[in-house]
Design a protein around this motif. Structure first.
Motif, mmCIF file in Angstrom:
data_model
loop_
_atom_site.group_PDB
_atom_site.id
_atom_site.type_symbol
_atom_site.label_atom_id
_atom_site.label_comp_id
_atom_site.label_asym_id
_atom_site.label_seq_id
_atom_site.Cartn_x
_atom_site.Cartn_y
_atom_site.Cartn_z
ATOM 1 N N VAL A 255 99.862 40.837 46.102
ATOM 2 C CA VAL A 255 98.937 41.948 46.434
ATOM 3 C C VAL A 255 97.386 41.564 45.684
ATOM 4 O O VAL A 255 97.665 40.929 44.662
ATOM 5 N N THR A 256 96.342 42.122 46.412
ATOM 6 C CA THR A 256 95.157 41.575 45.785
ATOM 7 C C THR A 256 94.980 41.688 44.219
ATOM 8 O O THR A 256 94.437 41.122 43.623
ATOM 9 N N VAL A 257 95.597 43.298 43.710
ATOM 10 C CA VAL A 257 95.249 43.249 42.241
ATOM 11 C C VAL A 257 95.920 42.374 41.549
ATOM 12 O O VAL A 257 95.388 41.934 40.319
ATOM 13 N N MET A 258 97.133 41.845 41.969
ATOM 14 C CA MET A 258 97.832 40.957 41.072
ATOM 15 C C MET A 258 96.995 39.549 41.107
ATOM 16 O O MET A 258 97.022 38.684 39.996
ATOM 17 N N MET A 259 96.469 39.117 42.271
ATOM 18 C CA MET A 259 95.907 37.933 42.321
ATOM 19 C C MET A 259 94.653 38.030 41.272
ATOM 20 O O MET A 259 94.264 36.958 40.718
ATOM 21 N N GLN A 260 94.024 39.024 41.335
ATOM 22 C CA GLN A 260 92.562 39.335 40.402
ATOM 23 C C GLN A 260 93.112 38.920 39.225
ATOM 24 O O GLN A 260 92.370 38.467 38.333
ATOM 25 N N ARG A 261 94.309 39.620 38.809
ATOM 26 C CA ARG A 261 94.647 39.530 37.171
ATOM 27 C C ARG A 261 95.017 38.117 37.005
ATOM 28 O O ARG A 261 94.800 37.650 35.735
ATOM 29 N N LEU A 262 95.718 37.421 37.880
ATOM 30 C CA LEU A 262 96.009 36.142 37.562
ATOM 31 C C LEU A 262 94.992 35.248 37.634
ATOM 32 O O LEU A 262 94.948 34.385 36.828
ATOM 33 N N ILE A 263 93.933 35.380 38.313
ATOM 34 C CA ILE A 263 92.701 34.431 38.388
ATOM 35 C C ILE A 263 91.958 35.014 37.017
ATOM 36 O O ILE A 263 91.535 33.789 36.345
ATOM 37 N N ASN A 264 91.839 36.019 36.626
ATOM 38 C CA ASN A 264 91.141 36.309 35.399
ATOM 39 C C ASN A 264 91.949 35.562 34.163
ATOM 40 O O ASN A 264 91.451 34.879 33.389
ATOM 41 N N LEU A 265 93.289 35.456 34.228
ATOM 42 C CA LEU A 265 94.021 34.786 32.920
ATOM 43 C C LEU A 265 94.076 33.533 33.287
ATOM 44 O O LEU A 265 94.054 32.777 32.257
ATOM 45 N N LEU A 266 93.916 33.026 34.354
ATOM 46 C CA LEU A 266 93.785 31.546 34.608
ATOM 47 C C LEU A 266 92.814 30.818 33.813
ATOM 48 O O LEU A 266 92.752 29.585 33.413
ATOM 49 N N GLY A 267 91.485 31.456 33.825
ATOM 50 C CA GLY A 267 90.511 30.755 32.974
ATOM 51 C C GLY A 267 89.937 29.558 33.865
ATOM 52 O O GLY A 267 89.954 29.233 34.858
ATOM 53 N N GLU A 268 89.933 28.548 32.901
ATOM 54 C CA GLU A 268 89.323 27.189 33.394
ATOM 55 C C GLU A 268 90.810 26.359 33.683
ATOM 56 O O GLU A 268 90.733 25.101 34.079
ATOM 57 N N ASN A 269 92.055 27.056 33.758
ATOM 58 C CA ASN A 269 93.212 26.298 34.207
ATOM 59 C C ASN A 269 93.248 26.110 35.419
ATOM 60 O O ASN A 269 92.510 26.679 36.350
ATOM 61 N N ARG A 270 93.979 25.202 36.106
ATOM 62 C CA ARG A 270 94.136 24.836 37.415
ATOM 63 C C ARG A 270 95.821 25.196 37.642
ATOM 64 O O ARG A 270 96.732 25.089 36.885
ATOM 65 N N PHE A 271 96.061 25.726 39.081
ATOM 66 C CA PHE A 271 97.196 25.670 39.702
ATOM 67 C C PHE A 271 97.805 24.197 39.862
ATOM 68 O O PHE A 271 96.807 23.365 40.208
ATOM 69 N N PRO A 272 99.201 24.170 39.600
ATOM 70 C CA PRO A 272 99.643 22.711 39.722
ATOM 71 C C PRO A 272 99.535 22.369 41.428
ATOM 72 O O PRO A 272 99.436 23.128 42.174
ATOM 73 N N GLY A 273 99.453 21.050 41.643
ATOM 74 C CA GLY A 273 99.434 20.625 42.850
ATOM 75 C C GLY A 273 100.401 21.034 43.950
ATOM 76 O O GLY A 273 100.383 21.136 45.094
ATOM 77 N N TYR A 274 101.656 21.138 43.390
ATOM 78 C CA TYR A 274 102.977 21.508 44.037
ATOM 79 C C TYR A 274 102.849 22.937 44.549
ATOM 80 O O TYR A 274 103.495 23.380 45.708
ATOM 81 N N PHE A 275 101.986 23.865 43.975
ATOM 82 C CA PHE A 275 102.014 25.274 44.303
ATOM 83 C C PHE A 275 101.139 25.103 45.554
ATOM 84 O O PHE A 275 100.044 24.929 45.668
ATOM 85 N N ARG A 276 101.883 25.565 46.793
ATOM 86 C CA ARG A 276 101.313 25.437 48.250
ATOM 87 C C ARG A 276 100.914 26.859 48.942
ATOM 88 O O ARG A 276 100.156 26.863 49.918
#
Lengths: 484, 484
Positions: free
Chosen positions: A241-262
């Motif tokens: 849900v939205t709030v989870m995605m928000q927190r994930l993106i904050n934590l991600l910082g300059e990292n990238r999701f792997p290509g296989y995450f679809r």
């Protein structure tokens, strides 16, 4: 014609016995064959309590693999699993126990004590069931798709909660609809962190046995754990849900999701545009979706090819589903109605509510939205959340979407509050990262972006927003913040 | 409960209007939106002949896109398409026209002349239909999955052919079953070269509209054209029968299939082991399968992960299907029985045949086979092809499989011929590449590999084997070779 299919877990255990069905954070793996064996044994022990075809059996548990075993076990008996939200009060649970005519309640081990006083004849923990002896009874080898498998209560916009009956067919069609939309790959692994007592979480485990796909279990949302699963554990799809995605993106910082995450499957209400844009910048494949308990999880999803051009839309109805906005005029807001084989046939023991919600096979969702000329759905709001100010309709989500673009503002929720002049006016509740942020600055930011009558008349600074067990915003509780 | 889904072509045209639905050898492309529009217009023209919901309309055509348009057009009217094998004699077609109560026959333009004398009230070519004016009638926007869409006659092992009724649901479940087995990718493109009047060819086009997947049309089998499609046109999946694969492999020489080619779906009877081994050497992902008109295409398929360890097996029953060998003992040969929502409900206008074939929801296929300890099916033979020699059962396919390993032997077929001593003995019909090959050499080759009673007593050198319209071997015609 009622279709008959083999028991889905038995079938998958036959097709792919050694493939992982469940993977856990601690590295342990349960294969489909093991999951089948555990579920069948659990079923034989459950039979000690007289549970048989058609019995209603409650499950009160937070996310864990034992809960999944219990649900499959009940399906081997032909019993119906009534799933309880663990955040409910005793009174609320008692209401549902009674309403659903639950005979036996099975609880997580740590919830047994608090469940002992609930109004149900038999209460047993997973551990207690494990200690029963196995009864020599016949287990189901096939399903009639018209038979019920689960009852899940919806919070209910007005009055008492209603028990949504899901048949095997409802869940089957939901899983197939999703596969037709997202595709199906041998390499898929779906992360399950949403509550399993809600249909969004539960549906992942039914997809798992139908697709032959591992589920990565996260018992409690924690952005570190979820991000680790995505970055290092081969997860290809996650429901959030939205709030989870928000927190994930904050934590991600300059990292990238792997290509296989679809696929980041986003449910639980319209997401703010700035968040979607941020996800886009970071190449996170977000699939906005729309669904509810009655539709056995998402029924409308924005497909990959449209994700970038129709930002903010929930997409098009899944293949076997149909969608209509009452009124039927493009771009005009009305009530969202849906139809399809994944939609429940009705509420348990509640003909009145069923009759109110369904007309000619269409479910009237109570949500407001519109479709554009190309047929893309835009969910505007729950009808009950609509703010009517001086005769103008104001959609809280629109204001929230604008305000969430304000730097330093972490979360925002808007409701209507009483006003002597206008009837209602919008008020915003905000969680901020920086103390220096002022009401004036926020209003100033919103001024060019919102019509004057949509500008929040009040802004309340709060430390967190009220959310329910599936992390959805509970707007109705915001008023308490003012009056306490 | 009878499930309702939106018209699948309309739905796909809505979801993916600009995606190719059909690609042709000459490079022309028909998108899903174009296919929908053409089919709807054709439906409105067809309405000129009084065709309406429930009408039986014959289609007599070889492979081409107009035939597909006609089938979709009939579904917009709720009419049932009766598909005719173009190789049948007038008498045979007349029998089926009468049996299926066909009101109107639509033919390919080049077949109109020969169809003029058939016993049916109205005969029109595709071209003639195109010249009719469009009627202002309502077209179906949704299906009841229990409604019939096609009737296809099976050659029939004994007596007259029987019309297999397929509902929308049969085809739907067949498509879904295949997707659950093979997976589903945005990049898929399926090559259709099997006759479209057979269920194996037809099913590709229904998968196409359900998956949103392009079909590459090859009107007549030609190994050059098919190989070109695989090597240069992005085809990822192809449905073929044994003889096609044989020719493709011969033509392939030292070339390799491209990495994206992920499935050679092999139907039409057990394939000889040496051919499967040759395909394996060349890294061609062959999926052996088993199915028949009654099962709406394949119902048992060997999955990718098992392809190499279970060579010669047809695999496991697809997810929603069940399989049982009468007798139920592993490794023991018996009649193959199947069950599942892709299996027809019965034969049109033929209660007796329906009653004979179905017991308790199980279809008795008339085919012989066994399952090993892990549940893999090995199809041994059609029951009627079984050779009984001195009380011993001899399976022609076993002898064919051995002989086909003989270098220089291109095709082989085995039947039983009368013998005064043994009742029946096996006789082999062979097509050879090299004239020097002798009967003695073949027998010598087989000696170490087959029990003495299985060794062919006669070997007939022929220039080709009798095959039907779907390139399947017609063993019953081999006897004519001896007596002419």
């Amino acid at each position: 014609m009622a279709e008959i299919i083999p028991h889905w877990l038995s079938k998958q255990a036959f097709l792919a016995p050694n493939k992982p069905a469940i993977e856990q954070v601690d590295g342990t793996v349960i294969t489909f064959l093991e999951l089948k064996n555990r579920s069948q044994e659990f079923a034989q022990r459950l039979a000690s309590y007289g549970i048989r075809k058609g019995s209603h059996v409650g499950i009160l548990s937070n996310n864990n693999s034992s809960m999944i075993v219990a649900i499959h076990a009940l399906s081997y008996l032909g019993a119906v699993a009534v799933l309880f939200n663990t955040r409910l009060t005793s009174d609320e649970i008692n209401y549902q126990l009674h309403d659903a005519e639950v005979e036996v309640l099975i609880t997580a081990d740590d919830l047994l004590d608090s469940a002992k006083d609930l109004k149900v004849n038999i209460v047993k923990s997973f551990q207690e069931v494990e200690e029963e002896s196995r009864q020599d009874i016949a287990l189901l080898s096939e399903f009639d798709l018209d038979d019920p498998i689960t009852i899940i209560y919806t919070s209910g916009t007005t009055g008492f909660p209603k028990g949504v009956i899901h048949t095997y067919g409802n869940h089957w069609w939901s899983a197939i609809s999703s596969a037709l939309n997202l595709g199906l790959s041998e390499k898929d692994k779906w992360l399950a962190v949403l509550p399993y007592f809600h249909v969004g979480g539960l549906s992942i485990f039914l997809k798992s046995v139908i697709y032959g796909m591992p589920v990565y279990i996260v018992e409690k949302f924690n952005e570190q754990v979820v991000l680790d699963a995505i970055l290092n554990r081969g997860v290809t799809i996650a429901s959030v849900v939205t709030v989870m995605m928000q927190r994930l993106i904050n934590l991600l910082g300059e990292n990238r999701f792997p290509g296989y995450f679809r696929c980041m499957l986003l449910g639980g209400g319209p997401a703010p545009k700035p968040l979607l844009e941020k996800a886009n910048e970071k190449h996170i494949p977000v699939f906005q979706s729309y669904g509810m308990t009655e539709t056995s999880s998402q029924i409308v999803t924005l497909s990959p090819s449209d994700a970038l051009v129709k930002i903010g839309s929930a997409g098009k109805p899944l293949f076997p589903a149909q969608l209509r906005i009452s009124g039927n005029v493009p771009n005009e807001i009305g009530e969202i109605t849906v139809k399809g084989p994944m939609v429940t046939g009705g509420y348990y023991n509640n003909q009145k509510a069923t009759k109110n919600a369904f007309k000619d096979g269409w479910l009237y969702t109570g949500d407001l939205g519109y479709v554009d000329e190309e047929g893309f759905l835009y969910v505007v709001d729950r009808r009950k959340d609509l703010i009517i100010s001086g005769g103008e309709n104001i959609y809280p989500s629109e204001i929230e979407s604008v305000l969430s673009g304000f730097v330093g503002l972490q979360e925002v929720a808007v409701i209507g509050i009483e006003d002597k002049v206008w009837g209602q006016v919008p008020a915003a509740f905000v969680v901020v990262n920086e103390e220096a942020i002022t009401k004036a600055a926020i209003i100033e930011y919103a001024k060019g972006k919102l019509a004057k009558y949509k500008l929040p008349k009040e802004i309340y600074f709060v430390s967190s927003l009220p959310r329910n067990a599936s992390n959805k915003l509970v707007r109705s509780k915001l008023l308490d913040y003012i009056h306490r």
